[in-house]
Scaffold this active site. Structure first.
Site, short mmCIF file in Angstrom:
data_model
loop_
_atom_site.label_atom_id
_atom_site.label_comp_id
_atom_site.label_asym_id
_atom_site.label_seq_id
_atom_site.Cartn_x
_atom_site.Cartn_y
_atom_site.Cartn_z
N HIS A 133 -41.25 -17.68 -17.38
CA HIS A 133 -39.94 -18.26 -17.06
C HIS A 133 -39.31 -17.66 -15.81
O HIS A 133 -38.30 -18.16 -15.33
CB HIS A 133 -38.99 -18.10 -18.25
CG HIS A 133 -39.36 -18.99 -19.40
ND1 HIS A 133 -38.77 -20.21 -19.62
CD2 HIS A 133 -40.29 -18.85 -20.38
CE1 HIS A 133 -39.31 -20.78 -20.69
NE2 HIS A 133 -40.23 -19.97 -21.18
N ASP A 175 -34.76 -16.59 -8.51
CA ASP A 175 -34.60 -17.12 -9.87
C ASP A 175 -35.81 -17.97 -10.19
O ASP A 175 -36.23 -18.79 -9.36
CB ASP A 175 -33.33 -17.99 -9.93
CG ASP A 175 -32.59 -17.88 -11.25
OD1 ASP A 175 -33.26 -17.63 -12.27
OD2 ASP A 175 -31.36 -18.04 -11.26
C1 GDG Z 1 -34.52 -17.47 -17.43
C2 GDG Z 1 -34.89 -17.45 -15.95
C3 GDG Z 1 -35.02 -19.94 -15.97
C4 GDG Z 1 -24.51 -19.01 -19.16
N1 GDG Z 1 -23.24 -18.66 -19.45
C5 GDG Z 1 -22.94 -19.26 -20.59
C6 GDG Z 1 -24.05 -20.00 -21.02
N2 GDG Z 1 -24.99 -19.83 -20.12
C7 GDG Z 1 -26.28 -20.53 -20.18
C8 GDG Z 1 -26.37 -21.54 -19.06
C9 GDG Z 1 -27.87 -21.75 -18.97
C10 GDG Z 1 -28.41 -20.39 -19.40
O1 GDG Z 1 -27.35 -19.67 -20.02
C11 GDG Z 1 -28.86 -19.59 -18.20
O2 GDG Z 1 -30.06 -20.12 -17.75
P1 GDG Z 1 -30.64 -19.77 -16.33
O3 GDG Z 1 -31.80 -20.65 -16.08
O4 GDG Z 1 -29.57 -19.97 -15.30
O5 GDG Z 1 -30.99 -18.22 -16.31
P2 GDG Z 1 -31.71 -17.08 -17.25
O6 GDG Z 1 -30.93 -16.75 -18.44
O7 GDG Z 1 -31.92 -15.95 -16.30
O8 GDG Z 1 -33.12 -17.69 -17.71
C12 GDG Z 1 -34.43 -18.71 -15.25
C13 GDG Z 1 -34.80 -19.88 -17.46
O9 GDG Z 1 -35.23 -18.61 -18.01
C14 GDG Z 1 -35.56 -20.99 -18.19
O10 GDG Z 1 -36.92 -20.96 -17.90
O11 GDG Z 1 -34.39 -21.11 -15.46
O12 GDG Z 1 -34.83 -18.72 -13.90
O13 GDG Z 1 -34.31 -16.31 -15.31
O14 GDG Z 1 -28.30 -22.72 -19.88
O15 GDG Z 1 -25.63 -22.68 -19.41
N3 GDG Z 1 -24.08 -20.73 -22.16
C15 GDG Z 1 -22.94 -20.74 -22.91
N4 GDG Z 1 -21.82 -20.05 -22.55
C16 GDG Z 1 -21.78 -19.31 -21.39
O16 GDG Z 1 -20.74 -18.73 -21.06
N5 GDG Z 1 -22.94 -21.44 -24.04
#
Ligand code: GDG
Length: 471
Positions: free
Chosen positions: A157, A364
């Site tokens: 990921h 990312d």
């Molecule tokens: C890893 C990889 C890859 C954030 N704040 C709140 C909240 N979030 C949710 C977002 C989004 C998720 O968390 C974050 O996803 P990301 O993709 O931006 O980042 P990582 O956590 O680092 O994830 C990344 C992912 O895995 C999938 O393969 O895309 O590159 O690093 O869904 O909405 N959710 C809620 N409240 C918040 O305040 N409910």
């Protein structure tokens, strides 16, 4: 039909509350288990005095989860240590933050062996196994060592680092060698895949046959499978009562100003300090725009036990305080910096109320916030996504305003460009991005991977270079 066993560090059992409460990835993996039958296996998140390997089975809404507790020392070395202080920074190109400690490496290996010991008796001969993410690189090899002959796939990921950076880690060769225990490995982008292939060929002497890498007896197929969001669910979430309320509250509190939004776990890979610096540059260069905009940065804390995460929190508090101190007036504060999380439909309402989505990670794997921001927009009056060219998502969302997140000037110019953008242009860019977010959603991603793992698709040759995110 084969059962599907999914293995990941943390396991999400289906929840009774409305669908919006869970992330799209958890829902998609649960759906896959429902479709094939099978189990989702991983760490319970709990500690136990002495590891026993006792499995806690649970069944909810057609999904069986199987979890084990780990010892305090396991969590220190495997999770806080090797996963979060060695692999995470290194794989996000931050060798300045990566800690190479034999104790961490040993604990990481031990926990993977423990997972393999515990999982082994659950595996039946026709099962297909799918291992998720960097916590579990050696698990496939540990299972092979215990006689598992099944097809096993691995999905990463996060990014895969360039080979010269990976070479700084003492266990790099061994780690990549053990990945040849898998039959299939998936990455979000061609760029990450290219870096993996470079390491395997230059450092280990693997050879390339189409989309397959060959090392001795082992053949490992490598594919690009960019993860998506549950777009339908997110669009529906954006029109729930909670989303509408959040939207109205944000619009009311903006009093006619344009909102710029950022939503990120508090993590150094997300480029928050650089983002604040870019926004500060914008305020400095455009005095006439100062009271016309504000930045809402939502940053729920994560991995608080790790020192570098405490540091970034302190740094951001200082930076937001300094910028607000320098620019705020009695009736306007330039940055609203919030350290808490919100329910998903509230987030959707907030995204929709924002004229600009500012998503500027330094590195990312994919970045789902960028896709969520697109999905939440009003088609008739969409906002503008400003996206780092170093996020995996940039390979798909080509009509975002792409920026180099290290350049305060570029971020500042992009904000200005977005504020001046005509509705026509906003709609055209949004439509093209939304087409991608809708088509390549999380179910598409999951099917792409499981079809490849089951040999149901047609292999494509690996192109020589990534034409998009190679910068
Ligand atoms: C890893 C990889 C890859 C954030 N704040 C709140 C909240 N979030 C949710 C977002 C989004 C998720 O968390 C974050 O996803 P990301 O993709 O931006 O980042 P990582 O956590 O680092 O994830 C990344 C992912 O895995 C999938 O393969 O895309 O590159 O690093 O869904 O909405 N959710 C809620 N409240 C918040 O305040 N409910």
């Amino acid at each position: 039909m084969s059962r599907l066993i999914i293995i990941s560090n943390r396991v999400s059992a289906p929840k009774d509350s409305h669908a919006g409460a869970q992330g799209g990835l958890a829902v998609a993996l649960q759906a896959a288990i429902r479709e094939f039958g099978g189990i989702w296996f991983g760490w319970s998140g709990e500690t136990v005095e002495e590891f026993t390997g006792q499995i806690n089975f649970q069944r909810a809404q057609g999904v069986t989860t199987a979890t084990v507790d780990l010892e305090e020392q396991d969590i220190e070395e495997y999770y806080n240590g090797y996963a979060n202080r060695t692999l995470w920074p290194l794989f996000h190109y931050r060798i300045d933050l990566a800690e190479y400690e034999r104790g961490f490496a040993g604990g990481y290996q031990r926990v993977n062996e423990r997972f393999a010991d515990t999982l082994r008796p659950l595996v039946e001969s026709e099962d297909i196994l799918w291992v998720q993410d960097y916590h579990m690189f050696p698990l496939g090899q540990c299972l092979r060592d215990r006689g598992v002959k099944n097809r096993i796939g691995f999905f990463l990921h996060i990014p895969w680092p360039p080979r010269r950076l990976l070479a700084t880690m003492p266990e790099a060769q061994e780690l990549v060698r053990t990945m040849f225990a898998y039959d299939l490995v998936g990455f979000h982008t061609q760029e990450w895949l290219d870096s993996f292939r470079d390491y395997a060929t230059y450092e280990l002497g693997a050879t390339v046959e189409g989309d397959t890498l060959v090392l001795g007896e082992r053949r490992l197929r490598a594919i690009v499978a960019p993860i998506g969001i549950d777009c339908k669910e997110f669009v529906a979430g954006a029109s729930t009562a909670a989303a509408k309320l959040a939207y109205r509250r944000m619009r009311d509190s903006a009093v006619g100003r344009d909102m710029i939004v950022g939503v990120d776990r508090l993590d150094y890979s997300k480029g928050l300090e650089e983002r604040f610096a870019g926004y500060e540059r914008f305020l400095a260069e455009h005095p006439e725009e100062r009271k016309e905009v504000f930045l809402l940065q939502i940053a729920p804390p994560s991995r608080g036990a790790v020192e570098s995460y405490k540091k970034i929190r302190t740094a951001l508090e200082g930076l937001s305080g300094r910028i607000n101190g320098a620019y705020a007036d009695t009736d306007w504060v330039p940055i609203r910096y919030v350290n808490q999380g919100y329910p998903r439909d509230v987030l959707a309402g907030i995204y929709r109320a924002a004229r600009i989505g500012l998503v500027t990670p330094l590195r990312d794997g994919m970045n789902l916030v960028a896709k969520e921001y697109v999905a939440a927009q009003d088609p008739e009056d969409p906002g503008v996504l400003i996206l780092s060219r170093f996020a995996g998502a940039a390979a798909q969302l080509k009509d975002a305003v792409l920026v180099n997140p290290y350049s305060a000037d570029e971020v500042s110019d992009a904000i200005m460009q977005a504020l001046r953008m005509s509705r026509e242009e906003r709609k055209a860019r949004w439509r093209s991005m939304m087409d991608n977010v809708e088509a390549e959603d999380v179910v598409w991603w999951r099917t792409l991977f499981t079809d490849a793992l089951m040999g149901k698709d047609t292999p494509a040759p690996i192109p020589a270079h990534n034409d998009v995110a190679a910068a």
